[in-house]
Design an enzyme around this catalytic site. Structure first.
Site, short mmCIF file in Angstrom:
data_model
loop_
_atom_site.label_atom_id
_atom_site.label_comp_id
_atom_site.label_asym_id
_atom_site.label_seq_id
_atom_site.Cartn_x
_atom_site.Cartn_y
_atom_site.Cartn_z
N ASP A 190 42.42 74.77 18.77
CA ASP A 190 43.26 75.57 17.88
C ASP A 190 44.50 76.12 18.56
OD1 ASP A 190 42.00 75.58 15.16
OD2 ASP A 190 40.27 76.18 16.33
N GLU B 96 34.56 72.04 4.51
CA GLU B 96 35.27 71.62 5.73
C GLU B 96 34.26 71.04 6.72
OE1 GLU B 96 37.10 74.88 7.88
OE2 GLU B 96 38.23 73.54 9.19
N ASP C 30 45.70 76.74 10.59
CA ASP C 30 44.47 77.28 11.20
C ASP C 30 44.54 77.11 12.71
OD1 ASP C 30 41.96 78.13 11.89
OD2 ASP C 30 40.90 76.40 11.06
N HIS D 261 43.58 71.87 6.98
CA HIS D 261 43.85 72.91 7.97
C HIS D 261 44.69 72.25 9.04
CE1 HIS D 261 40.41 76.07 7.37
NE2 HIS D 261 41.31 76.08 6.39
N LYS E 213 33.14 69.13 10.47
CA LYS E 213 33.47 69.30 11.89
C LYS E 213 32.65 68.36 12.73
CE LYS E 213 34.33 72.94 15.25
NZ LYS E 213 34.69 74.33 15.40
C1 RNT Z 1 36.52 76.31 12.70
C2 RNT Z 1 37.20 75.97 11.42
C3 RNT Z 1 37.45 77.12 10.51
C4 RNT Z 1 37.93 78.37 11.23
C5 RNT Z 1 38.43 79.46 10.32
C6 RNT Z 1 38.53 80.76 11.03
O1 RNT Z 1 36.45 75.26 13.57
O2 RNT Z 1 38.38 75.31 11.69
O3 RNT Z 1 38.32 76.74 9.51
O4 RNT Z 1 38.91 78.09 12.16
O5 RNT Z 1 37.68 79.52 9.19
ZN ZN Z 2 39.65 74.93 10.06
#
Ligand code: RNT
Ligand code: ZN
Length: 420
Positions: free
Chosen positions: A296, A224, A327, A286, A226
């Site tokens: 979030d 993942e 998520d 997500h 970011k």
């Molecule tokens: C964080 C990511 C990750 C978390 C979770 C808890 O920015 O999105 O996926 O939110 O693993």
């Molecule tokens: Zn995430």
């Protein structure tokens, strides 16, 4: 308007409403377990802060503090959400007790620490997804897999490998693939002197984790990406380019994961879905709601949620090509309600996409008839979708819109408000 009348309106557009509902019923959506306790988990004794650049805000009463409470809350949410669900667990939700030898650190966790979750899932016919937890822990220095300190890296690599074994166990026990997502908050607050060394280390660390044996049909490791996090504004090791390249170079052993809170605000994950599916047979998502940053917030039935689900459906993602997960985490309102709103909205947006006359619209696009395409797309927005949604809820045995909140209110009165 009744369901039958609404259905007739969709049928007039060539949409098979019955087929749409039947299709959606079997599509697994992984529900994140961490909305119930503000991403705290059970493995750290101290009530330490959430680290890794993520943040919950608010202190609404009723947070789950034990596995029993979290499971009870999950049960309420499950009872209110239609469709096929999986539970998405984090390693920090390991359950330690006398029977399994008590607490161990994250590099030593084993399948037995998730036995209670397996029992929980089996009793409810659920699959499970999994995440190593590379944050909120004293061994974050603050980096993990990209740390310049070999001992730190070693610890987190061992954690990652332990999580592969646990994912394999979850997949075998539950007879469904387990998506295992690798996300770290590794990054720097201010302008780095050296951007490439951490990335090279990160790459090697993930290589080492994925050298642990697993059946790629059953365990799907993801990376993942970011853009930035709180406290790591200047530099993220696992950036979009890094993660996408990693996944592309390792297509035989992992898949890319996109979180729609992890991009610049005008970048749209909906558009990235077909881009990635042009190359990757499988991708993971997500679904969240970023408000100005990766905040979030609870998933709403907003334009981007609808567009993401439209692309999932259009690109054939429901047949397993797109691994759908939620998520988000809001600690400022009733958490069971927050969970339910977001999960129901993902289902709603998927159903909406399924009752969209795609072929008719695609034909207009291909004929270059953009005038009519706009008109038809706008007309669809006022179709009587609510009736179709309610019928889907009824068929799934859950409350229709307007009727589930009473259950949450009663649960708050009888259970949540009594928690310390
Ligand atoms: C964080 C990511 C990750 C978390 C979770 C808890 O920015 O999105 O996926 O939110 O693993
Ligand atoms: Zn995430």
């Amino acid at each position: 308007m009744s369901y039958q009348e609404a259905k007739a309106k969709y049928e007039a557009l060539g949409v098979d409403v019955e087929a749409a509902m039947a299709r959606l019923k079997d599509v697994p959506v992984a529900m994140h377990c961490w909305q119930g306790d503000d991403v705290r988990g059970f493995d750290q004794k101290s009530d330490g802060p959430l680290t890794g650049g993520i943040q919950t805000t608010g202190n609404y009463p009723g947070r789950a503090t034990t596995p029993e409470e979290l499971m009870a809350d999950i049960d309420v949410v499950l009872s209110l959400c239609p469709g096929t669900k999986k539970i998405n667990l984090h390693a920090s939700y390991a359950i330690f007790d006398e029977e399994n030898g008590g607490w161990v650190d994250r590099d030593k966790i084993e399948p037995k620490h998730f036995k209670k979750w397996v029992e929980f899932c089996k009793e409810r016919g659920l699959g499970a997804d999994f995440n190593p937890t590379f944050f909120s822990h004293p061994k974050c220095d603050p980096l993990t897999l990209a740390s310049p300190c070999e001992e730190t890296r070693k610890f987190w690599i061992e954690h990652g490998k332990a999580c592969i074994r646990i994912s394999q166990y979850l997949a075998e026990e539950l007879g469904q693939p387990c998506i295992m997502n690798i996300w770290t908050g590794d990054g720097l607050k201010d302008i780095p002197a050296d951007r490439i060394s951490p990335r090279k280390l990160y790459r090697e660390s993930i290589d080492e984790i994925l050298s642990e044996p697993y059946d790629f049909n059953m365990v799907k490791p993801c990376v993942e990406s970011k853009v930035f996090g709180i406290g790591v504004e200047a530099y993220t090791v696992g950036s979009s380019e890094f993660s996408l390249c990693y996944a592309a170079m390792n297509m035989d052993k992992c898949i890319p994961l996109m979180d729609n809170g992890h991009y610049h605000p005008t970048e749209m994950v909906s558009d990235k879905i077909p881009a990635l599916l042009s190359f990757f047979p499988e991708i993971a998502l997500h679904i969240t709601r970023p408000m100005r940053w990766d905040s979030d917030h609870v998933v709403l039935l907003d334009d981007e949620t609808k567009e993401i689900c439209k692309e999932i459906v259009r690109c054939g993602g429901l047949d397993g090509a797109v691994k759908i997960a939620t998520d988000y985490f809001d600690a400022s309102i009733n958490r069971v309600s927050a969970w339910t709103v977001g999960m129901r909205n993902v289902q709603k947006a998927l159903l909406m996409a399924l009752v969209t006359p795609h072929q008719m619209l695609a034909d207009l696009q291909n004929q270059g008839n953009f005038t009519e395409l706009m008109v038809r797309q706008e007309e669809l927005k006022t179709m009587p979708f609510g009736e179709i949604w309610d019928e889907y809820c009824r068929r799934c045995g859950v409350a229709v819109e307007g009727e589930w909140f009473e259950t949450v209110k009663a649960y708050e009165r009888d259970v949540l408000s009594k928690r310390a």
